[in-house]
Design a protein around this motif. Structure first.
Motif, PDB file in Angstrom:
ATOM      1  N   SER B  40       0.644  -1.115  -0.121  1.00  0.00           N
ATOM      2  CA  SER B  40       0.012  -0.039   0.053  1.00  0.00           C
ATOM      3  C   SER B  40       0.653   1.134   0.030  1.00  0.00           C
ATOM      4  O   SER B  40       1.841   1.279   0.822  1.00  0.00           O
ATOM      5  CB  SER B  40      -0.952  -0.065   1.137  1.00  0.00           C
ATOM      6  N   GLN B  90      -9.792   2.173  -8.839  1.00  0.00           N
ATOM      7  CA  GLN B  90      -9.904   1.383  -7.484  1.00  0.00           C
ATOM      8  C   GLN B  90     -10.978   1.953  -6.594  1.00  0.00           C
ATOM      9  O   GLN B  90     -11.491   1.387  -5.682  1.00  0.00           O
ATOM     10  CB  GLN B  90      -8.462   1.999  -6.602  1.00  0.00           C
ATOM     11  N   ARG B 134     -30.052  -6.084 -11.622  1.00  0.00           N
ATOM     12  CA  ARG B 134     -29.907  -4.804 -10.857  1.00  0.00           C
ATOM     13  C   ARG B 134     -29.754  -3.591 -11.775  1.00  0.00           C
ATOM     14  O   ARG B 134     -29.236  -2.611 -11.611  1.00  0.00           O
ATOM     15  CB  ARG B 134     -28.622  -5.112  -9.980  1.00  0.00           C
ATOM     16  N   HIS B 137     -31.037  -0.261 -10.672  1.00  0.00           N
ATOM     17  CA  HIS B 137     -30.788   0.289  -9.407  1.00  0.00           C
ATOM     18  C   HIS B 137     -29.672   1.380  -9.572  1.00  0.00           C
ATOM     19  O   HIS B 137     -28.972   1.506 -10.496  1.00  0.00           O
ATOM     20  CB  HIS B 137     -29.835  -0.809  -8.388  1.00  0.00           C
ATOM     21  N   GLN B 141     -27.727   2.050  -3.977  1.00  0.00           N
ATOM     22  CA  GLN B 141     -28.541   0.869  -3.909  1.00  0.00           C
ATOM     23  C   GLN B 141     -28.101  -0.587  -4.336  1.00  0.00           C
ATOM     24  O   GLN B 141     -28.598  -1.668  -4.543  1.00  0.00           O
ATOM     25  CB  GLN B 141     -29.852   0.799  -4.752  1.00  0.00           C
ATOM     26  N   SER B 143     -24.571  -3.338  -3.279  1.00  0.00           N
ATOM     27  CA  SER B 143     -23.422  -3.869  -2.396  1.00  0.00           C
ATOM     28  C   SER B 143     -22.206  -3.402  -3.128  1.00  0.00           C
ATOM     29  O   SER B 143     -22.076  -2.844  -4.037  1.00  0.00           O
ATOM     30  CB  SER B 143     -23.595  -5.246  -2.259  1.00  0.00           C
ATOM     31  N   GLY B 144     -21.046  -3.299  -2.139  1.00  0.00           N
ATOM     32  CA  GLY B 144     -19.707  -2.779  -2.674  1.00  0.00           C
ATOM     33  C   GLY B 144     -19.241  -3.560  -3.788  1.00  0.00           C
ATOM     34  O   GLY B 144     -18.743  -3.197  -4.786  1.00  0.00           O
ATOM     35  N   GLY B 145     -19.285  -4.981  -3.701  1.00  0.00           N
ATOM     36  CA  GLY B 145     -18.998  -5.884  -4.879  1.00  0.00           C
ATOM     37  C   GLY B 145     -19.925  -5.623  -6.122  1.00  0.00           C
ATOM     38  O   GLY B 145     -19.179  -5.870  -7.258  1.00  0.00           O
ATOM     39  N   GLN B 146     -21.119  -5.113  -5.928  1.00  0.00           N
ATOM     40  CA  GLN B 146     -21.902  -4.931  -7.255  1.00  0.00           C
ATOM     41  C   GLN B 146     -21.396  -3.533  -7.871  1.00  0.00           C
ATOM     42  O   GLN B 146     -21.345  -3.422  -8.889  1.00  0.00           O
ATOM     43  CB  GLN B 146     -23.543  -4.814  -6.652  1.00  0.00           C
ATOM     44  N   ARG B 149     -18.390  -4.110  -9.679  1.00  0.00           N
ATOM     45  CA  ARG B 149     -18.763  -5.065 -11.146  1.00  0.00           C
ATOM     46  C   ARG B 149     -19.216  -3.994 -12.107  1.00  0.00           C
ATOM     47  O   ARG B 149     -19.036  -4.278 -13.234  1.00  0.00           O
ATOM     48  CB  ARG B 149     -19.582  -6.134 -10.813  1.00  0.00           C
ATOM     49  N   GLY B 170     -11.134  -6.355  -5.306  1.00  0.00           N
ATOM     50  CA  GLY B 170     -10.875  -6.021  -3.906  1.00  0.00           C
ATOM     51  C   GLY B 170     -12.174  -6.182  -3.059  1.00  0.00           C
ATOM     52  O   GLY B 170     -12.065  -6.625  -2.007  1.00  0.00           O
ATOM     53  N   ASN B 171     -13.445  -6.023  -3.690  1.00  0.00           N
ATOM     54  CA  ASN B 171     -14.638  -6.283  -2.926  1.00  0.00           C
ATOM     55  C   ASN B 171     -15.541  -7.375  -3.449  1.00  0.00           C
ATOM     56  O   ASN B 171     -16.741  -7.440  -3.103  1.00  0.00           O
ATOM     57  CB  ASN B 171     -15.316  -4.971  -2.888  1.00  0.00           C
ATOM     58  N   LEU B 172     -14.906  -8.360  -3.871  1.00  0.00           N
ATOM     59  CA  LEU B 172     -15.474  -9.577  -4.325  1.00  0.00           C
ATOM     60  C   LEU B 172     -14.978 -10.812  -3.782  1.00  0.00           C
ATOM     61  O   LEU B 172     -13.960 -11.033  -3.299  1.00  0.00           O
ATOM     62  CB  LEU B 172     -15.088  -9.930  -6.088  1.00  0.00           C
ATOM     63  N   ASP B 173     -16.066 -11.781  -3.624  1.00  0.00           N
ATOM     64  CA  ASP B 173     -15.733 -12.883  -2.901  1.00  0.00           C
ATOM     65  C   ASP B 173     -15.174 -14.015  -3.869  1.00  0.00           C
ATOM     66  O   ASP B 173     -14.940 -13.465  -5.103  1.00  0.00           O
ATOM     67  CB  ASP B 173     -17.137 -13.717  -2.701  1.00  0.00           C
ATOM     68  N   HIS B 199      -3.259  -6.679  -4.993  1.00  0.00           N
ATOM     69  CA  HIS B 199      -2.535  -6.936  -3.832  1.00  0.00           C
ATOM     70  C   HIS B 199      -2.763  -8.699  -3.494  1.00  0.00           C
ATOM     71  O   HIS B 199      -2.103  -9.077  -2.729  1.00  0.00           O
ATOM     72  CB  HIS B 199      -3.595  -6.340  -2.610  1.00  0.00           C
TER      73      HIS B 199
END
Ligand SMILES: Nc1ncnc2c1ncn2[C@@H]1O[C@H](COP(=O)(O)OP(=O)(O)OP(=O)(O)O)[C@@H](O)[C@H]1O
Ligand SMILES: Nc1ncnc2c1ncn2[C@@H]1O[C@H](COP(=O)(O)OP(=O)(O)OP(=O)(O)O)[C@@H](O)[C@H]1O
Ligand SMILES: [Mg+2]
Ligand SMILES: [Mg+2]
Lengths: 221, 221
Positions: B40, B90, B134, B137, B141, B143-146, B149, B170-173, B199
């Motif tokens: 970082s 990012q 979605r 939306h 409205q 999520s972070g991972g949405q 995307r 970074g925000n995806l499962d 990372h």
């Protein structure tokens, strides 16, 4: 310390209706370290927002220390958030016009602490997360991972009893991520309750217990 | 297709002076898939911003297809960005007032494509990243991972020759992250150049070559 009973959350904005939480029942003991994992969109942030008193359930009951949160006024909720909770947001929610030190000090400012105390505690917290040489930078003058660390420092500066962290290491390299987890685990050993939402199994494995979300429902192994 | 020679980047804003890139020299072949890793604050986003013509070096030279970028006008740079480059930020940089479909379609809108073509291509791209339900939306409205995307879909909708991705998972499962990487690798097999800052070693290992940044400098194995 925390208990939910049959909690539901529906986002209903006319054109859009999403059942984000379905029939959520679980509890967390004081001083526990719990991880919450699950796919993108499964409801983790929605759950954490309810736990952090940033939003209210559509139905069901939520208790903090045996007080039902829905019976509390907005002022009482605000007081709980300010004194007892520390929240690390998935999107950081930093104030662009303020410096690193000023952003970190916001919870103390709302508690009415003296300006000099705020500055000293905030600078110390900044050093603790590796931002000692970035005190006067503003968020747009920071890298993504540095912004995330400001959000982390701000959540810890008022010495909260419960720490709620939404993807706290998503923008950190593995070494910095480990340093942050060691800091959070140390705070847990001092007695603070730790609830961490994460996609990263290597972060979840620090926890005593892992809860999993799938399509708005919660599962315990 | 891309070459940097002795590039330096200094942020100098009076009170703040940071040497973010030092003496950067390297090249990337057309159709290559390169990963850039590093701690970082080491300069990865700064480097990617220069590669994506979003910023200019303080000194040194940067060539795209043997044309020195510093000799180009802002209009010419803007044209390159619009037609040849796809950038995944990012921090996503989504427009809050627009829907998922409208956000994705922005690069096509600037290219002057017909409204119906924009809507169809954008909806298709949304489905490709799992956001088919979605479409209407708005970013708040999601999520972070949405949100992440949507940023990915927007970067790909104009069929760019070079894809620059700053921490795209970074925000995806892990499952959704793999799906996104499979999509990007497929585009690389079709001939697109892929430059991914990450990372996550499990994401970097998809690449042909890994470059590493440390304290504003670039190292090849
Ligand atoms: N506008 C700016 N003014 C001053 N310093 C800046 C500015 N933007 C970035 N920096 C500094 O430049 C350095 C490199 O930043 P950069 O965003 O490239 O890092 P990074 O490798 O992408 O980090 P991360 O992995 O945390 O996203 C950081 O130390 C940061 O504080
Ligand atoms: N304000 C809103 N209005 C409508 N739907 C919403 C709203 N906020 C979130 N949602 C939807 O609720 C669902 C749960 O969102 P949430 O942010 O809790 O997911 P998450 O598990 O945190 O995902 P991620 O891992 O991507 O951050 C998502 O499908 C999302 O689209
Ligand atoms: Mg979330
Ligand atoms: Mg970065």
């Amino acid at each position: 310390i925390i208990r939910m009973e049959a909690v539901n959350k529906v986002y209903d904005l006319g054109s859009v209706r999403v059942e984000a939480l379905k029939d959520i029942t679980f509890f967390i003991e004081e001083g526990e370290h719990v991880a919450i994992m699950g796919p993108s969109g499964s409801g983790k942030t929605t759950l954490l927002n309810l736990l952090g008193c940033l939003d209210r359930p559509t139905s069901g009951r939520y208790f903090i220390e045996n007080t039902e949160v829905s019976t509390l006024s907005d002022d009482a909720l605000s007081a709980i958030r300010g004194r007892r909770l520390g929240f690390i947001f998935q999107a950081y929610n930093l104030i662009p016009q303020l410096t690193v030190v000023e952003n970190i000090g916001i919870p103390l400012f709302y508690q009415g602490e003296a300006e000099r105390t705020i500055r000293e505690k905030s600078a110390e917290m900044a050093r603790l997360v590796g931002l000692g040489d970035r005190l006067s930078h503003r968020p747009t003058q920071l890298s993504g991972g540095q912004q995330q660390r400001v959000a982390i420092a701000r959540a810890l500066v008022n010495n909260p009893a419960v720490i709620l962290a939404d993807e706290p290491t998503g923008n950190l390299d593995s070494t910095t991520g480990r340093e942050i987890m060691n800091l959070l685990v140390e705070l847990n050993h001092q007695g603070k309750t730790l609830i961490i939402v994460t996609h990263d199994a290597s972060i979840a494995q620090y926890a005593h217990r892992i809860l999993r979300m799938l399509d708005a429902r919660l599962y315990e192994n």
